[in-house]
Design a protein around this motif. Structure first.
Motif, PDB file in Angstrom:
ATOM      1  N   LEU A 141       2.177  -8.823 -13.693  1.00 30.55           N
ATOM      2  CA  LEU A 141       1.646  -8.331 -14.976  1.00 30.55           C
ATOM      3  C   LEU A 141       2.728  -7.650 -15.801  1.00 30.55           C
ATOM      4  O   LEU A 141       2.797  -7.796 -17.018  1.00 30.55           O
ATOM      5  CB  LEU A 141       0.480  -7.372 -14.724  1.00 30.55           C
ATOM      6  N   LEU A 142       3.605  -6.935 -15.122  1.00 27.53           N
ATOM      7  CA  LEU A 142       4.690  -6.221 -15.806  1.00 27.53           C
ATOM      8  C   LEU A 142       5.694  -7.174 -16.433  1.00 27.53           C
ATOM      9  O   LEU A 142       6.378  -6.845 -17.398  1.00 27.53           O
ATOM     10  CB  LEU A 142       5.398  -5.338 -14.763  1.00 27.53           C
ATOM     11  N   ASN A 143       5.774  -8.387 -15.907  1.00 24.23           N
ATOM     12  CA  ASN A 143       6.771  -9.347 -16.386  1.00 24.23           C
ATOM     13  C   ASN A 143       6.177 -10.462 -17.238  1.00 24.23           C
ATOM     14  O   ASN A 143       6.817 -11.490 -17.436  1.00 24.23           O
ATOM     15  CB  ASN A 143       7.555  -9.918 -15.197  1.00 24.23           C
ATOM     16  N   GLY A 144       4.976 -10.249 -17.737  1.00 22.68           N
ATOM     17  CA  GLY A 144       4.450 -11.164 -18.742  1.00 22.68           C
ATOM     18  C   GLY A 144       3.262 -12.005 -18.348  1.00 22.68           C
ATOM     19  O   GLY A 144       2.775 -12.779 -19.171  1.00 22.68           O
ATOM     20  N   ALA A 145       2.766 -11.891 -17.107  1.00 22.94           N
ATOM     21  CA  ALA A 145       1.557 -12.649 -16.760  1.00 22.94           C
ATOM     22  C   ALA A 145       0.383 -12.085 -17.570  1.00 22.94           C
ATOM     23  O   ALA A 145       0.248 -10.873 -17.732  1.00 22.94           O
ATOM     24  CB  ALA A 145       1.264 -12.545 -15.263  1.00 22.94           C
ATOM     25  N   ASP A 146      -0.444 -12.975 -18.099  1.00 25.29           N
ATOM     26  CA  ASP A 146      -1.644 -12.541 -18.831  1.00 25.29           C
ATOM     27  C   ASP A 146      -2.767 -12.253 -17.850  1.00 25.29           C
ATOM     28  O   ASP A 146      -3.645 -11.428 -18.113  1.00 25.29           O
ATOM     29  CB  ASP A 146      -2.105 -13.660 -19.780  1.00 25.29           C
ATOM     30  N   ILE A 147      -2.727 -12.993 -16.730  1.00 20.83           N
ATOM     31  CA  ILE A 147      -3.801 -12.909 -15.723  1.00 20.83           C
ATOM     32  C   ILE A 147      -3.140 -12.945 -14.344  1.00 20.83           C
ATOM     33  O   ILE A 147      -2.134 -13.631 -14.161  1.00 20.83           O
ATOM     34  CB  ILE A 147      -4.741 -14.136 -15.829  1.00 20.83           C
ATOM     35  N   ILE A 148      -3.735 -12.210 -13.398  1.00 23.11           N
ATOM     36  CA  ILE A 148      -3.350 -12.421 -11.993  1.00 23.11           C
ATOM     37  C   ILE A 148      -4.584 -12.950 -11.280  1.00 23.11           C
ATOM     38  O   ILE A 148      -5.699 -12.498 -11.545  1.00 23.11           O
ATOM     39  CB  ILE A 148      -2.855 -11.122 -11.297  1.00 23.11           C
ATOM     40  N   THR A 149      -4.376 -13.917 -10.391  1.00 22.20           N
ATOM     41  CA  THR A 149      -5.484 -14.315  -9.518  1.00 22.20           C
ATOM     42  C   THR A 149      -5.102 -13.905  -8.112  1.00 22.20           C
ATOM     43  O   THR A 149      -4.035 -14.257  -7.602  1.00 22.20           O
ATOM     44  CB  THR A 149      -5.849 -15.810  -9.631  1.00 22.20           C
ATOM     45  N   ILE A 150      -5.970 -13.084  -7.515  1.00 22.58           N
ATOM     46  CA  ILE A 150      -5.585 -12.424  -6.264  1.00 22.58           C
ATOM     47  C   ILE A 150      -6.686 -12.564  -5.205  1.00 22.58           C
ATOM     48  O   ILE A 150      -7.874 -12.581  -5.533  1.00 22.58           O
ATOM     49  CB  ILE A 150      -5.282 -10.927  -6.495  1.00 22.58           C
ATOM     50  N   PRO A 151      -6.290 -12.656  -3.939  1.00 21.32           N
ATOM     51  CA  PRO A 151      -7.301 -12.649  -2.880  1.00 21.32           C
ATOM     52  C   PRO A 151      -8.043 -11.304  -2.905  1.00 21.32           C
ATOM     53  O   PRO A 151      -7.444 -10.269  -3.239  1.00 21.32           O
ATOM     54  CB  PRO A 151      -6.469 -12.773  -1.588  1.00 21.32           C
ATOM     55  N   PRO A 152      -9.352 -11.297  -2.541  1.00 18.55           N
ATOM     56  CA  PRO A 152     -10.119 -10.046  -2.546  1.00 18.55           C
ATOM     57  C   PRO A 152      -9.425  -8.915  -1.782  1.00 18.55           C
ATOM     58  O   PRO A 152      -9.496  -7.753  -2.176  1.00 18.55           O
ATOM     59  CB  PRO A 152     -11.447 -10.444  -1.889  1.00 18.55           C
ATOM     60  N   ILE A 153      -8.714  -9.263  -0.698  1.00 21.93           N
ATOM     61  CA  ILE A 153      -8.055  -8.227   0.111  1.00 21.93           C
ATOM     62  C   ILE A 153      -6.982  -7.485  -0.699  1.00 21.93           C
ATOM     63  O   ILE A 153      -6.809  -6.267  -0.580  1.00 21.93           O
ATOM     64  CB  ILE A 153      -7.492  -8.854   1.413  1.00 21.93           C
ATOM     65  N   VAL A 154      -6.288  -8.215  -1.578  1.00 21.97           N
ATOM     66  CA  VAL A 154      -5.267  -7.580  -2.438  1.00 21.97           C
ATOM     67  C   VAL A 154      -5.967  -6.729  -3.509  1.00 21.97           C
ATOM     68  O   VAL A 154      -5.534  -5.618  -3.826  1.00 21.97           O
ATOM     69  CB  VAL A 154      -4.337  -8.639  -3.077  1.00 21.97           C
ATOM     70  N   PHE A 155      -7.085  -7.251  -4.031  1.00 22.73           N
ATOM     71  CA  PHE A 155      -7.851  -6.481  -5.017  1.00 22.73           C
ATOM     72  C   PHE A 155      -8.269  -5.140  -4.417  1.00 22.73           C
ATOM     73  O   PHE A 155      -8.096  -4.089  -5.037  1.00 22.73           O
ATOM     74  CB  PHE A 155      -9.074  -7.286  -5.458  1.00 22.73           C
TER      75      PHE A 155
END
Ligand code: G3P
Length: 216
Positions: A175-189
């Protein structure tokens, strides 16, 4: 800035989705396999939960095969985003779908060149695989930064959906480097909520609050 969950496991997903902080869900054939369910069942359940953006990946050899499968998924509802691989045939399908107003997520992006061609094909999202880049000694975060820079210079509306995120650092650095969206496994969330100083501070506040209550 949006957060998607990268899973097809409905029971695990439900909990994270109930936080109210989730904007969408991405799946792929491996995640569908792990879920033990058929893809249509997964997508219909996700739709039933009220998820507004669901990436459903098509599989095949040719653009025609991708488009045939896409047609079936599109019929599920407007929540469906069609996910195609970043190949010549995948981008032909991307162009045909985006020309019809269908959202397309171009997946398996490992280079700036692929992200540029995907944008030309009208992709709504490009999915650079940060974790797999790092597995292969490619700087996945630097890749996101360069895609972001190119899209800004050329005023491109395609959004960067950082995928293959394995931990909180990869998530926030994307996100800090320009991603508009992250898609993450629930465990990372779930990990994103946590800090040991929050736990320690809360323990003190709760202890003190009990003392306040005992004074009245
Ligand atoms: O979003 C893509 C993701 O599901 C792949 O993740 O960890 O298998 O590289 P991973």
């Amino acid at each position: 800035m949006k957060i998607f969950l990268d899973t097809a496991d409905i029971s695990i997903l439900k909990n994270a989705y109930n936080s109210g902080l989730i904007d969408g869900v991405t799946t792929n054939p491996s995640l569908i396999l792990q879920s033990g369910q058929q893809p249509h069942d997964v997508y219909q359940q996700l739709q039933g939960l009220g998820i507004k953006d669901i990436s459903a990946e098509v599989v095949g050899e040719s653009a025609e095969e991708f488009l045939l499968m896409a047609e079936e998924y599109i019929n599920i509802g407007p929540e469906i985003t069609i996910k195609v691989p970043c190949t010549e045939e995948g981008l032909k399908a991307c162009k045909a779908l985006s020309d019809k107003g269908v959202r397309v997520n171009v997946t398996l992006i490992f280079s700036l060149a692929q992200a540029i061609l995907s944008a030309k094909a009208g992709a709504t999202y490009v999915s650079p695989f940060v974790g797999r880049c790092i597995d292969n000694k490619i700087d996945g975060i630097e890749l996101i930064a360069s895609i972001s820079e190119a899209y800004i210079i050329h005023d491109i509306s395609t959004q960067i959906l950082a995928a293959s995120i394995r931990d909180v650092d990869m998530a926030v650095n994307s996100l800090l480097n320009g991603a508009d969206i992250i898609t993450i496994p629930p465990i990372v969330f779930n990990e994103m909520f946590k800090h040991h100083l929050t736990d320690e501070g809360l323990e003190i506040f709760n202890r003190d609050w009990n003392k306040v209550q005992h004074k009245v």
